[in-house]
Design an enzyme around this catalytic site. Structure first.
Site, PDB file in Angstrom:
ATOM      1  N   ASN A 115       0.869  -1.300   0.072  1.00  0.00           N
ATOM      2  CA  ASN A 115       0.049  -0.154   0.268  1.00  0.00           C
ATOM      3  C   ASN A 115       0.903   1.058   0.173  1.00  0.00           C
ATOM      4  O   ASN A 115       0.685   2.077   0.904  1.00  0.00           O
ATOM      5  CB  ASN A 115      -0.994   0.020   1.129  1.00  0.00           C
ATOM      6  CG  ASN A 115      -1.744  -1.199   1.341  1.00  0.00           C
ATOM      7  OD1 ASN A 115      -2.858  -1.079   0.749  1.00  0.00           O
ATOM      8  ND2 ASN A 115      -1.207  -2.074   1.988  1.00  0.00           N
ATOM      9  N   PRO A 116       1.583   1.582  -1.039  1.00  0.00           N
ATOM     10  CA  PRO A 116       2.689   2.313  -1.128  1.00  0.00           C
ATOM     11  C   PRO A 116       2.230   4.081  -1.113  1.00  0.00           C
ATOM     12  O   PRO A 116       2.785   4.904  -0.672  1.00  0.00           O
ATOM     13  CB  PRO A 116       3.479   2.379  -2.203  1.00  0.00           C
ATOM     14  CG  PRO A 116       2.414   1.704  -3.085  1.00  0.00           C
ATOM     15  CD  PRO A 116       1.578   0.663  -2.417  1.00  0.00           C
ATOM     16  N   LYS A 117       0.980   4.099  -1.239  1.00  0.00           N
ATOM     17  CA  LYS A 117       0.332   5.513  -1.329  1.00  0.00           C
ATOM     18  C   LYS A 117      -0.738   5.618  -0.366  1.00  0.00           C
ATOM     19  O   LYS A 117      -1.759   6.463  -0.395  1.00  0.00           O
ATOM     20  CB  LYS A 117      -0.253   5.691  -2.928  1.00  0.00           C
ATOM     21  CG  LYS A 117       0.937   5.730  -3.944  1.00  0.00           C
ATOM     22  CD  LYS A 117       0.277   6.134  -5.061  1.00  0.00           C
ATOM     23  CE  LYS A 117       1.205   6.079  -6.428  1.00  0.00           C
ATOM     24  NZ  LYS A 117       0.926   6.723  -7.640  1.00  0.00           N
ATOM     25  N   ASN A 118      -0.641   4.912   0.744  1.00  0.00           N
ATOM     26  CA  ASN A 118      -1.471   5.095   1.810  1.00  0.00           C
ATOM     27  C   ASN A 118      -1.032   5.948   3.044  1.00  0.00           C
ATOM     28  O   ASN A 118       0.046   5.686   3.452  1.00  0.00           O
ATOM     29  CB  ASN A 118      -1.872   3.761   2.388  1.00  0.00           C
ATOM     30  CG  ASN A 118      -2.812   3.635   3.395  1.00  0.00           C
ATOM     31  OD1 ASN A 118      -2.706   4.425   4.375  1.00  0.00           O
ATOM     32  ND2 ASN A 118      -3.966   2.713   3.384  1.00  0.00           N
ATOM     33  N   ASP A 149       7.945   3.634  -8.032  1.00  0.00           N
ATOM     34  CA  ASP A 149       7.353   5.191  -8.248  1.00  0.00           C
ATOM     35  C   ASP A 149       8.058   6.217  -7.994  1.00  0.00           C
ATOM     36  O   ASP A 149       8.113   6.484  -6.655  1.00  0.00           O
ATOM     37  CB  ASP A 149       5.861   5.003  -7.660  1.00  0.00           C
ATOM     38  CG  ASP A 149       4.802   6.248  -7.590  1.00  0.00           C
ATOM     39  OD1 ASP A 149       5.614   7.133  -8.856  1.00  0.00           O
ATOM     40  OD2 ASP A 149       4.174   6.257  -7.347  1.00  0.00           O
TER      41      ASP A 149
END
Length: 328
Positions: A115-118, A149
């Site tokens: 969940n790298p964009k949480n 990213d």
């Protein structure tokens, strides 16, 4: 209201055991979610989600801080990693039970990779690092996330926090230089370069001259890359462009080679406008050049902003008292 992550997770359905069927939870009465008497748009929670969060609410109500409660927060986080209450309560339990923070860091690393964009998972990691007072894994970890990213805002934010909090400035410009050589359009890397210099040496005259040369070499390779032009402007943000004649000389160099990047021409306009306001120049001649460039952008090179550049031409002519030549 829970996020979409609360919806049915088919990957866990076959192995999930309801809490009522777990002997260690026989003493707990679940607390159902109260959506009110007439919910307008009721979310179709899965049975697993309802079960886990009904017991999670029961644990919070009882203020239970135990091994089983800690395990419950993990199941709840897997179903909805954006739930602030889950992570906050997990931290409370970790403190109460004096759990191994290094193990928690390993766990949250796995969660972030999924969940790298949480925001909440990154916040949890920051708190754990603060408690550990040990950032030794953080630069390497954020670099790993950024490989997938390069513009992950949360990773960059965490990296900047770590660098400031623990004074990890020494090799950061080398890392940024590596990223820019891999992708000169990496706007986040340009931003990081500005961040590091601003917070270390500052933009002294010597640093500015060095950075102008650095960024201009990149602009020559890709004149239409907005990121590098923005960085060049940022380098002299608190200065006057006219105090650094190498900028206009650089622009003339590109323009003479028939390069018509809108960012190049806009930079020339900024220079000329400043000269009109502060410098000693032939105002009529300088204004003529400036309005001609505005018209070039309006009619050929930046037509999406035609009205803006036409307005600029009219505004400059009105301010400096000379008629505009060409279209307006």
């Amino acid at each position: 209201m829970m996020s979409e992550g609360a919806l049915d997770d088919s990957s866990n359905r076959n192995t999930f055991i309801p809490f009522k069927d777990r002997p260690e939870w026989n003493d707990v009465k679940p607390v159902p979610q109260d959506d009110g008497p007439d919910p307008v748009v009721q979310i179709a929670y899965s049975e697993q989600f309802r079960d886990v969060y009904d017991y999670f609410r029961a644990v919070i109500a009882a203020d239970e801080k135990s091994e089983r409660a800690l395990a419950l927060t993990k199941e709840a986080a897997e179903l909805n990693p954006a739930n602030y209450s889950v992570w906050n309560y997990r931290r409370n339990i970790i403190q109460e039970l004096n759990k191994d923070l290094a193990e928690e860091l390993k766990y949250i690393s796995q969660v972030i990779e999924d969940n790298p964009k949480n925001y909440q998972v990154w916040h949890h990691r920051r708190v754990i690092v603060e408690w550990l007072e040990d950032p030794k894994e953080e630069l390497q970890f954020t670099e790993k996330i950024l490989q997938d990213d390069a513009k992950n805002y949360h990773a960059w934010q965490h990296r900047q926090w770590c660098i400031q909090q623990f004074s990890l400035w020494d090799k950061e410009l080398d890392y940024v230089d590596k990223l820019l050589k891999e992708d000169l359009r990496n706007n986040s890397a340009w931003n990081q370069r500005h961040f590091v210099i601003k917070n270390t040496t500052g933009f002294t005259d010597d640093v500015i001259q060095k950075e102008l040369k650095y960024v201009q070499d990149f602009i020559r390779k890709a004149p239409n890359n907005e990121s590098s032009w923005n960085y060049m402007k940022g380098v002299v943000l608190d200065k006057k462009l006219m105090d650094y004649p190498s900028i206009l000389e650089f622009c003339h160099e590109l323009y003479s080679k028939q390069i018509r990047s809108p960012f190049l021409i806009a930079c020339m306009i900024d220079n000329y406008e400043e000269t009109l306001e502060f410098g000693k120049c032939n105002k009529e001649e300088t204004l003529q050049k400036t309005t001609q460039l505005c018209n070039e952008l309006a009619e050929e090179h930046d037509t999406l902003r035609r009205e803006y550049w036409q307005y600029m031409a009219r505004s400059l002519a009105s301010k400096y008292g000379t008629e505009v030549s060409g279209d307006s």
